[in-house]
Design a protein around this motif. Structure first.
Motif, PDB file in Angstrom:
ATOM      1  N   UNK A  83      -1.474 -31.886   2.058  1.00 10.52           N
ATOM      2  CA  UNK A  83      -1.318 -33.245   2.582  1.00 10.52           C
ATOM      3  C   UNK A  83      -0.032 -33.398   3.394  1.00 10.52           C
ATOM      4  N   UNK A  86      -0.161 -34.825   7.501  1.00 10.25           N
ATOM      5  CA  UNK A  86      -0.291 -36.222   7.897  1.00 10.25           C
ATOM      6  C   UNK A  86       1.020 -36.991   7.702  1.00 10.25           C
ATOM      7  N   UNK A 103      -3.456 -29.688  12.090  1.00 12.74           N
ATOM      8  CA  UNK A 103      -3.595 -29.374  10.670  1.00 12.74           C
ATOM      9  C   UNK A 103      -4.749 -28.394  10.503  1.00 12.74           C
ATOM     10  N   UNK A 106      -8.425 -28.877   5.698  1.00 11.23           N
ATOM     11  CA  UNK A 106      -8.982 -30.169   5.344  1.00 11.23           C
ATOM     12  C   UNK A 106      -9.055 -30.230   3.836  1.00 11.23           C
ATOM     13  N   UNK A 107      -8.529 -31.282   3.270  1.00  8.38           N
ATOM     14  CA  UNK A 107      -8.529 -31.477   1.817  1.00  8.38           C
ATOM     15  C   UNK A 107      -8.013 -30.242   1.086  1.00  8.38           C
ATOM     16  N   UNK A 114     -12.692 -27.117  11.787  1.00  7.74           N
ATOM     17  CA  UNK A 114     -11.589 -27.963  12.230  1.00  7.74           C
ATOM     18  C   UNK A 114     -10.646 -27.178  13.134  1.00  7.74           C
TER      19      UNK A 114
ATOM     20  N   UNK B  84     -13.262 -34.195  -1.529  1.00  8.18           N
ATOM     21  CA  UNK B  84     -12.260 -35.106  -0.979  1.00  8.18           C
ATOM     22  C   UNK B  84     -11.713 -36.070  -2.022  1.00  8.18           C
ATOM     23  N   UNK B 218      -5.271 -43.419   5.837  1.00 11.26           N
ATOM     24  CA  UNK B 218      -4.980 -41.998   5.809  1.00 11.26           C
ATOM     25  C   UNK B 218      -6.273 -41.191   5.848  1.00 11.26           C
ATOM     26  N   UNK B 219      -6.434 -40.432   6.899  1.00 15.58           N
ATOM     27  CA  UNK B 219      -7.682 -39.681   7.088  1.00 15.58           C
ATOM     28  C   UNK B 219      -7.780 -38.493   6.138  1.00 15.58           C
ATOM     29  N   UNK B 220      -6.637 -37.848   5.888  1.00 15.37           N
ATOM     30  CA  UNK B 220      -6.657 -36.565   5.191  1.00 15.37           C
ATOM     31  C   UNK B 220      -6.430 -36.659   3.694  1.00 15.37           C
ATOM     32  N   UNK B 221      -6.202 -37.871   3.200  1.00 15.00           N
ATOM     33  CA  UNK B 221      -5.843 -38.012   1.784  1.00 15.00           C
ATOM     34  C   UNK B 221      -6.970 -37.509   0.886  1.00 15.00           C
ATOM     35  N   UNK B 222      -6.644 -36.641  -0.083  1.00 12.30           N
ATOM     36  CA  UNK B 222      -7.695 -36.104  -0.942  1.00 12.30           C
ATOM     37  C   UNK B 222      -7.397 -36.265  -2.420  1.00 12.30           C
ATOM     38  N   UNK B 223      -6.457 -37.145  -2.759  1.00 15.50           N
ATOM     39  CA  UNK B 223      -6.216 -37.413  -4.180  1.00 15.50           C
ATOM     40  C   UNK B 223      -6.997 -38.651  -4.570  1.00 15.50           C
ATOM     41  N   UNK B 227      -6.256 -42.443  -3.499  1.00 15.84           N
ATOM     42  CA  UNK B 227      -7.165 -43.091  -2.548  1.00 15.84           C
ATOM     43  C   UNK B 227      -7.574 -44.467  -3.049  1.00 15.84           C
TER      44      UNK B 227
END
Lengths: 353, 300
Positions: A83, A86, A103, A106-107, A114, B84, B218-223, B227
């Motif tokens: 993360x 971002x 980046x 992803x995740x 990507x 995600x 936030x596009x990339x947030x994966x928590x 979220x």
């Protein structure tokens, strides 16, 4: 024209630059080497209690921008590392820099679609075929570098002429950066394997052996661990290290299953990032007759903090000494040296018994 | 009959209600550790590493309190709710740490939707381990889920109704294991209530809505839990006067997520980070001036 820069970690800037310069029609900006200024810059603009790799990479980004870069690459891992990009992009924007962050994950997972999409944005003529070919060479280069690094680590503490390994490695990296085909790379690799074997060493059979485990960035970037490996080599110690780029990229997925099987009495699940790997390595080092274990990490690295009590427990059961270092931007170097000296004095005393 | 111990920390605040109903239906005796107090905190400090986050230190304290009072400790592992929606690595490693630190047996299940490990499977596994037949466990599971859904909907309705209040409204963005912990969030909530502030809790929203809304910030947030929190800010942003970010030192996800969100939102906010040495006096001063600022903005 896009001016692209990448984060620094160990010697991997050589393959990174090699790959980017071959597949992208863009100017490649080599970031300046990490110095105290880098970490100062990074710390100044980072959130309060983020882990140290964030600060190092942010510092490198700012220094690259000052050198003219306008596109920056960031990677990721299985913790909050994924993360970073971002947040760093927002910080740089708030500082008034006009940059794009590329980046690659992803995740928290490497995402090839990507990567292709992002590269196509930079270079309209980006060719996947070419990227695959040079990607293959890059992967091999990383593999060869890691193999030679393993050899160096085992022997650098016993060189007869100080600095001979480092000088040869410097030459090797320079040559690796210049290759153009896989065949050429392979020839260079074979040549340097022979050259390294020729370096004169005097290695006693009963030398002290230490294993280094810990969080990946701190392990792989010598500046962030205050040149720990160098320090150990000066004291004539053989070093074993597991984490390297090739392991993280290709071996980890399979290794982790084997590790979890081995470690059944202790752990049942993957504990995030490299935590379970390090627990398994602790057991390996204990059983393989190493004299001691050094665990290093950056401050606040959550997965490693979770692994520490278990590592401690295993080392205790095998009666192996283990020492923990947590590095931050303002760790005192003298403190590290004193603790290290005490550590190998203790190892030598145990040997004497 | 065996007795199950439930540490009042981390997972308890997400699944405690389901567990309680599940065990009640099966008539399994269980014990929940008391609200966090100084004694539990000190036990936690004894077993923890000094860089662990405050919430995890207290969690270890709760486990230490229960270790000789029950036959099993209930410690799940939560990895992800699809790719995600991952969790903090403490949620991944809690089981293994507890298992290695304490002698007591641990009841355990794993939530890892990416690999098909869901809550239902986990609870069935636990039921089987305690010696119940399949049909009975399924009944208990359905009962617990239904009860929990009812309780949750009621809480969400109450929380959303607060958005219509005419008082000063503050959204408290924090993980429930911090918000409702006696040593972390309790004093703050008490102070805010005394000062006639309407508190809206970030964890009492419909997560299906807030989870998606978070993509706006936030596009990339994966928590997953971050979220949900971030989404609640977007959901409520036009109806609230201010935001309080509350986190435990040094929370991994919060260190990045809160930083990003604070840089992006245009609502007045403060960031409170608590550790085991924090005193409430310092926090009180900051809360007081924050409320003053909010009220000043309203009345001018």
């Amino acid at each position: 024209m896009t001016k692209i820069a990448y984060p620094l970690m160990g010697d991997y800037h050589v393959p990174a630059k090699f790959l980017l310069s071959h597949i992208l029609n863009a100017e490649i900006i080599s970031p300046p080497p990490i110095t105290n200024k880098t970490i100062e810059l990074g710390t100044k603009y980072s959130p309060e209690f983020v882990c140290t790799p964030f600060k190092y990479t942010l510092g490198t980004m700012i220094e690259s921008i000052e050198k003219g870069a306008n596109a920056l690459i960031q990677m990721g891992g299985g913790c909050r590392y994924g993360y970073y990009a971002e947040v760093q992009e927002q910080i740089l924007k708030d500082l008034g820099y006009d940059v794009t962050l590329i980046n690659l994950v992803t995740k928290g997972k490497t995402d090839f679609r990507r990567i292709v999409r992002e590269f196509k944005k930079i270079d309209k003529h980006f060719s996947l075929l070419k990227a695959l070919y040079y990607g293959f060479i890059t992967v091999k280069m990383v593999k060869y570098m890691d193999t030679i690094d393993d050899y160096i680590r085992e022997n650098i503490g016993f060189e007869l002429e100080a600095g001979s390994f480092e000088a040869l490695k410097f030459k090797m990296l320079r040559d690796f950066g210049k290759v153009d085909s896989y065949h050429e790379l392979y020839k260079k690799y074979k040549y340097y394997l022979k050259e390294f074997a020729k370096v004169k060493i005097h290695k006693p059979d009963n030398c002290l052996k230490i294993g280094i485990i810990g969080e990946l960035y701190t392990v792989m970037e010598p500046f962030s661990n205050y040149f720990l490996e160098k320090e150990l080599a000066q004291n004539h110690i053989e070093i074993k290290r597991f984490t390297n780029a090739h392991y993280l990229l290709f071996e980890k997925t399979w290794a982790i299953k084997r590790y979890l099987k081995d470690m059944k009495p202790y752990i049942k699940y993957q504990m995030g990032a490299d935590a379970s790997d390090n627990i398994a390595r602790t057991k390996y080092l204990c059983e393989a007759g190493y004299d001691g274990i050094i665990h290093i990490k950056s401050s606040f690295c959550t997965p490693e903090i979770g692994a520490m009590p278990i590592i401690n427990k295993i080392a205790g059961q095998y009666e192996k000494p283990v020492i923990f270092f947590s590095f931050d931007a303002n760790t005192s170097e003298t403190g590290i040296k004193t603790r290290l000296e005490a550590f190998y004095d203790m190892l030598e005393m145990r040997r004497g018994k | 009959m065996v007795k199950v111990g439930i540490p009042r920390g981390l997972f308890y605040y997400y699944y405690g209600n389901i567990w309680k109903h599940f065990f009640k239906f099966l008539k399994i005796p269980y014990i929940i550790s008391p609200n966090t107090n100084k004694d539990i905190m000190n036990r936690g400090l004894k077993y923890s590493n000094d860089e662990m986050c405050l919430a995890f230190k207290t969690y270890l304290g709760h486990a230490a309190y229960l270790q000789d009072k029950c036959d099993y400790l209930l410690v799940p592992r939560i990895d992800n709710f699809k790719q995600d929606n991952q969790t903090c690595t403490n949620f991944l490693s809690a089981y293994d740490i507890i298992h290695n630190t304490f002698e007591v047996k641990v009841l355990n299940y794993n939530i890892d939707l990416e690999h098909g490990e869901a809550l239902k499977k986990g609870l069935i596994k636990i039921g089987k381990e305690l010696g119940f037949d399949k049909q009975k466990i399924h009944q208990a599971y359905r009962y617990a889920m239904k009860k929990n859904e009812e309780d949750k909907q009621r809480e969400i309705t109450i929380n959303l109704n607060k958005l219509k209040s005419t008082k000063t409204k503050i959204l408290l963005v924090s993980h429930p294991y911090n918000t409702y912990d006696d040593l972390i969030g309790k004093e703050i909530i008490k102070y805010l209530k005394q000062n006639d502030v309407e508190i809206i809790y970030s964890d009492k929203f419909d997560e299906k809505i807030t989870n998606k809304l978070s993509l706006n910030l936030s596009k990339d947030l994966y928590f997953k839990y971050s979220r949900d929190n971030v989404g609640s800010i977007i959901y409520a942003k036009d109806k609230i006067d201010g935001v309080i970010f509350l986190s435990a030192f040094p929370c991994g996800p919060d260190s990045l997520v809160n930083e990003l969100v604070m840089r992006k939102i245009k609502i007045p906010h403060i960031n409170l980070v608590l550790d085991d040495t924090s005193s409430f006096t310092g926090t009180e001063t900051r809360l007081e001036s924050f409320i003053d600022v909010l009220r000043g903005l309203n009345h001018d």
